[in-house]
Design an enzyme around this catalytic site. Sequence first.
Site, PDB file in Angstrom:
ATOM      1  N   GLY A  19      -8.793   4.625   6.818  1.00 50.96           N
ATOM      2  CA  GLY A  19      -8.312   5.900   7.192  1.00 50.96           C
ATOM      3  C   GLY A  19      -6.895   6.135   7.675  1.00 50.96           C
ATOM      4  CG  PHE A  20      -5.432   6.831  10.338  1.00 53.27           C
ATOM      5  CD1 PHE A  20      -4.923   8.204  10.022  1.00 53.27           C
ATOM      6  CD2 PHE A  20      -7.021   6.904  10.782  1.00 53.27           C
ATOM      7  CE1 PHE A  20      -5.537   9.375  10.186  1.00 53.27           C
ATOM      8  CE2 PHE A  20      -7.495   7.944  10.806  1.00 53.27           C
ATOM      9  CZ  PHE A  20      -6.984   9.179  10.773  1.00 53.27           C
ATOM     10  N   GLY A  21      -2.762   4.234   8.051  1.00 51.60           N
ATOM     11  CA  GLY A  21      -1.689   2.809   8.019  1.00 51.60           C
ATOM     12  C   GLY A  21      -1.206   2.791   9.213  1.00 51.60           C
ATOM     13  CG  MET A  81      -7.883   7.649   2.479  1.00 55.74           C
ATOM     14  SD  MET A  81      -6.729   7.433   4.266  1.00 55.74           S
ATOM     15  CE  MET A  81      -6.247   5.763   4.380  1.00 55.74           C
ATOM     16  N   GLY A 121       0.932  -2.206   4.128  1.00 55.36           N
ATOM     17  CA  GLY A 121       1.711  -0.639   4.002  1.00 55.36           C
ATOM     18  C   GLY A 121       2.892  -0.650   4.733  1.00 55.36           C
ATOM     19  CB  SER A 123      -0.908  -0.132   1.256  1.00 59.47           C
ATOM     20  OG  SER A 123      -1.367   1.346   1.204  1.00 59.47           O
ATOM     21  CG  ASP A 138      -6.438  -2.386   2.802  1.00 57.19           C
ATOM     22  OD1 ASP A 138      -5.394  -2.261   3.367  1.00 57.19           O
ATOM     23  OD2 ASP A 138      -6.949  -1.601   2.315  1.00 57.19           O
ATOM     24  N   GLY A 139      -5.160  -4.116   6.212  1.00 59.62           N
ATOM     25  CA  GLY A 139      -5.147  -3.605   7.471  1.00 59.62           C
ATOM     26  C   GLY A 139      -4.243  -4.580   8.492  1.00 59.62           C
ATOM     27  N   GLY A 140      -2.908  -3.917   9.030  1.00 57.50           N
ATOM     28  CA  GLY A 140      -2.368  -4.870   9.804  1.00 57.50           C
ATOM     29  C   GLY A 140      -1.682  -6.045   9.432  1.00 57.50           C
ATOM     30  CG  MET A 166     -11.911  -2.173   5.072  1.00 57.38           C
ATOM     31  SD  MET A 166     -10.209  -1.638   4.408  1.00 57.38           S
ATOM     32  CE  MET A 166      -9.522  -0.754   5.756  1.00 57.38           C
ATOM     33  CG  ASP A 201      -4.830   2.708   0.957  1.00 57.31           C
ATOM     34  OD1 ASP A 201      -5.933   2.150   0.783  1.00 57.31           O
ATOM     35  OD2 ASP A 201      -3.832   2.438   1.332  1.00 57.31           O
ATOM     36  CG  MET A 222     -11.081   4.007   1.965  1.00 53.25           C
ATOM     37  SD  MET A 222      -9.700   3.804   3.012  1.00 53.25           S
ATOM     38  CE  MET A 222      -8.539   3.935   1.618  1.00 53.25           C
ATOM     39  CG  HIS A 260      -3.992  -1.103  -1.724  1.00 53.82           C
ATOM     40  ND1 HIS A 260      -5.146  -1.792  -2.074  1.00 53.82           N
ATOM     41  CD2 HIS A 260      -4.142  -0.209  -0.706  1.00 53.82           C
ATOM     42  CE1 HIS A 260      -5.961  -1.375  -1.168  1.00 53.82           C
ATOM     43  NE2 HIS A 260      -5.577  -0.367  -0.465  1.00 53.82           N
ATOM     44  CG  HIS A 297      -9.010   0.787  -0.484  1.00 51.69           C
ATOM     45  ND1 HIS A 297      -8.753   0.539   0.668  1.00 51.69           N
ATOM     46  CD2 HIS A 297     -10.436   0.874  -0.232  1.00 51.69           C
ATOM     47  CE1 HIS A 297      -9.602   0.389   1.636  1.00 51.69           C
ATOM     48  NE2 HIS A 297     -10.785   0.450   1.030  1.00 51.69           N
TER      49      HIS A 297
HETATM   50  C1  DX5 Z   1      -6.254   1.778   5.616  1.00 51.00           C
HETATM   51  C2  DX5 Z   1      -5.946   1.487   4.241  1.00 51.00           C
HETATM   52  C3  DX5 Z   1      -4.766   0.525   4.051  1.00 51.00           C
HETATM   53  C4  DX5 Z   1      -3.536   0.896   4.868  1.00 51.00           C
HETATM   54  C5  DX5 Z   1      -2.890  -0.486   5.480  1.00 51.00           C
HETATM   55  O1  DX5 Z   1      -7.344   2.805   5.396  1.00 51.00           O
HETATM   56  O2  DX5 Z   1      -6.862   1.108   3.346  1.00 51.00           O
HETATM   57  O3  DX5 Z   1      -4.358   0.148   2.709  1.00 51.00           O
HETATM   58  O4  DX5 Z   1      -2.559   1.439   4.028  1.00 51.00           O
HETATM   59  O5  DX5 Z   1      -1.677   0.067   5.982  1.00 51.00           O
HETATM   60  P1  DX5 Z   1      -1.123  -1.240   7.133  1.00 51.00           P
HETATM   61  O6  DX5 Z   1      -0.582  -2.270   6.421  1.00 51.00           O
HETATM   62  O7  DX5 Z   1       0.044  -0.299   7.857  1.00 51.00           O
HETATM   63  O8  DX5 Z   1      -2.002  -1.490   8.214  1.00 51.00           O
HETATM   64 ZN    ZN Z   2      -6.430   0.366   1.523  1.00 53.65          ZN
END
Ligand code: DX5
Ligand code: ZN
Length: 223
Positions: free
Chosen positions: A144-146, A38, A199, A9, A177-179, A139, A36, A70, A34, A68
């Site tokens: 919203g955040f990495g 926002m 990410g 990401s 996607d996420g963590g 998700m 993102d 958002m 990927h 993606h």
């Molecule tokens: C969060 C994004 C993700 C984000 C994941 O809203 O959609 O794509 O970049 O980041 P990590 O891998 O750090 O959780």
């Molecule tokens: Zn994403």
Amino acid sequence: MRDFLILPSLLSADFARLGEEAEAVIDAGADMLHLDVMDNHYVPNLTVGPMVCEALRHYGIKVPIDVHLMTKPVDRLIVDFANAGATNITFHPEASEHVDRSLSLIRKHGCKAGLALNPATTLHCLEYVLDKIDLVLVMSVNPGFGGQSFISSALEKISDLKELIVSRNLDIRIAVDGGIKTENIGQVAQAGADMFIAGSAIFNHPDYAEVIANMRKQLSDVR
Ligand code: DX5
Ligand code: ZN
């Protein structure tokens, strides 16, 4: 081994050197990128628009770009991102008044269509649009955040979704996607996911190739 895809990401990349960062993760073994998007409205953060996707294509990025969204609404951006070189376009069902129409719009513009499900969103919204979907993005954090921690209820959702896809013999990919990290990617694959978006785990590591290779090693043990 199943056909697993790793998608860094770009949210966690150095935005001042985005082209180089994209190239670096591709050289390091990424399958797709990927992106993102926002809007500071659907989610509390603001990132990039179609011009950045187009700039990556002009820079020479040839791999598929997984967009993606958002954002709310989505239809205008679907067209703009398709014209900017997106490969896949995924949106959140809560962000479109007419989910069926938005999905059709994505395919009409030559892209693969996806729905993104927030941690509290159930699989029910997929029921009558399964024939219009190429991928479902589960998700595993709130969007919203990495850099957030993986929400473990995503595992149950992924396995329920996998069961639904297999039982109906559908050709739909499951993205997560996420963590996502080397430590949990195997378990998430075991649950049924086949596209892994990561990410911070990749971009916060000094050696992108090493992380991606370690992730693939974990995936190689999954059947
Ligand atoms: C969060 C994004 C993700 C984000 C994941 O809203 O959609 O794509 O970049 O980041 P990590 O891998 O750090 O959780
Ligand atoms: Zn994403």
